[in-house]
Design a protein around this motif. Structure first.
Motif, PDB file in Angstrom:
ATOM      1  N   ASP A 128     -58.308  18.576  -8.828  1.00 18.15           N
ATOM      2  CA  ASP A 128     -56.915  18.918  -9.123  1.00 18.15           C
ATOM      3  C   ASP A 128     -56.312  19.676  -7.957  1.00 18.15           C
ATOM      4  O   ASP A 128     -56.971  20.540  -7.354  1.00 18.15           O
ATOM      5  CB  ASP A 128     -56.836  19.776 -10.386  1.00 18.15           C
ATOM      6  N   VAL A 130     -52.631  21.580  -6.136  1.00 19.43           N
ATOM      7  CA  VAL A 130     -51.337  22.232  -6.326  1.00 19.43           C
ATOM      8  C   VAL A 130     -50.601  22.179  -4.995  1.00 19.43           C
ATOM      9  O   VAL A 130     -51.220  22.170  -3.931  1.00 19.43           O
ATOM     10  CB  VAL A 130     -51.478  23.704  -6.796  1.00 19.43           C
ATOM     11  N   LYS A 139     -56.900  23.287  -6.609  1.00 17.05           N
ATOM     12  CA  LYS A 139     -56.766  24.388  -7.562  1.00 17.05           C
ATOM     13  C   LYS A 139     -58.025  25.243  -7.569  1.00 17.05           C
ATOM     14  O   LYS A 139     -57.964  26.460  -7.523  1.00 17.05           O
ATOM     15  CB  LYS A 139     -56.531  23.853  -8.979  1.00 17.05           C
ATOM     16  N   ASP A 140     -59.180  24.582  -7.654  1.00 20.58           N
ATOM     17  CA  ASP A 140     -60.453  25.297  -7.744  1.00 20.58           C
ATOM     18  C   ASP A 140     -61.517  24.480  -7.015  1.00 20.58           C
ATOM     19  O   ASP A 140     -61.987  23.459  -7.526  1.00 20.58           O
ATOM     20  CB  ASP A 140     -60.833  25.487  -9.216  1.00 20.58           C
TER      21      ASP A 140
END
Length: 160
Positions: A128, A130, A139-140
């Motif tokens: 994911d 951003v 994101k992570d």
């Protein structure tokens, strides 16, 4: 009389404490040779490629002694515009984490990329993302997927 006794006691205390300070021998500190710094040799130029189903991904980079990465990356994916640009980042153990700055359709973009070095190959990580300040990041990073179908194999670097 009390004043004389107090002053005499104070003077004796000062003299005794001064004498004790001169009686103690100074502590000898032995200089130790500095530890050798762990030097990481530059890995030199590294080139990898993936050619699957008409999709071509090429990466060439150099890792210096500080584990900083500089190189080039290009994606030529079927049905999409080719984009190529620069890669700047760091090696963190067996993982290359960097910023890929590229031109696509005349627009400059920055996207974070992560590659895992495993068994002489690079596996690109996906997850994911951003978008902040015209930059796309994961994101992570701890939740990235490293799928073997995204493997780039080591190839000889072409001299430009």
């Amino acid at each position: 009389m009390k004043k004389v006794l107090a002053i005499a006691t104070l003077i004796l205390t000062v003299l005794i404490s001064c004498k004790k300070a001169t009686d103690t021998e100074p502590v000898q500190i032995e200089p130790k040779a500095p530890k050798d710094a762990e030097l990481v040799e530059p890995a030199g130029d590294q080139c990898y490629a993936s050619r699957q189903n008409g999709n071509i991904i090429l990466i060439s980079f150099n890792v210096n002694s500080h584990q900083e990465v500089n190189g080039k990356l290009s994606y030529n994916l079927t049905g999409k515009d080719k984009n190529e640009g620069t890669l700047v980042g760091n090696m963190k153990g067996d993982t290359l984490v960097g910023d890929y700055t590229f031109l696509s359709e005349g627009v400059s973009s920055v996207r974070e990329v992560v590659f895992l070095q495993k068994d002489g190959a690079l596996i690109e990580g996906y997850g994911d993302v951003v978008s902040t300040n015209d930059r796309v990041t994961f994101k992570d990073k701890s939740k990235l997927t490293f799928d073997a179908k995204n493997t780039l194999t080591r190839v000889d670097c072409k001299v430009e």
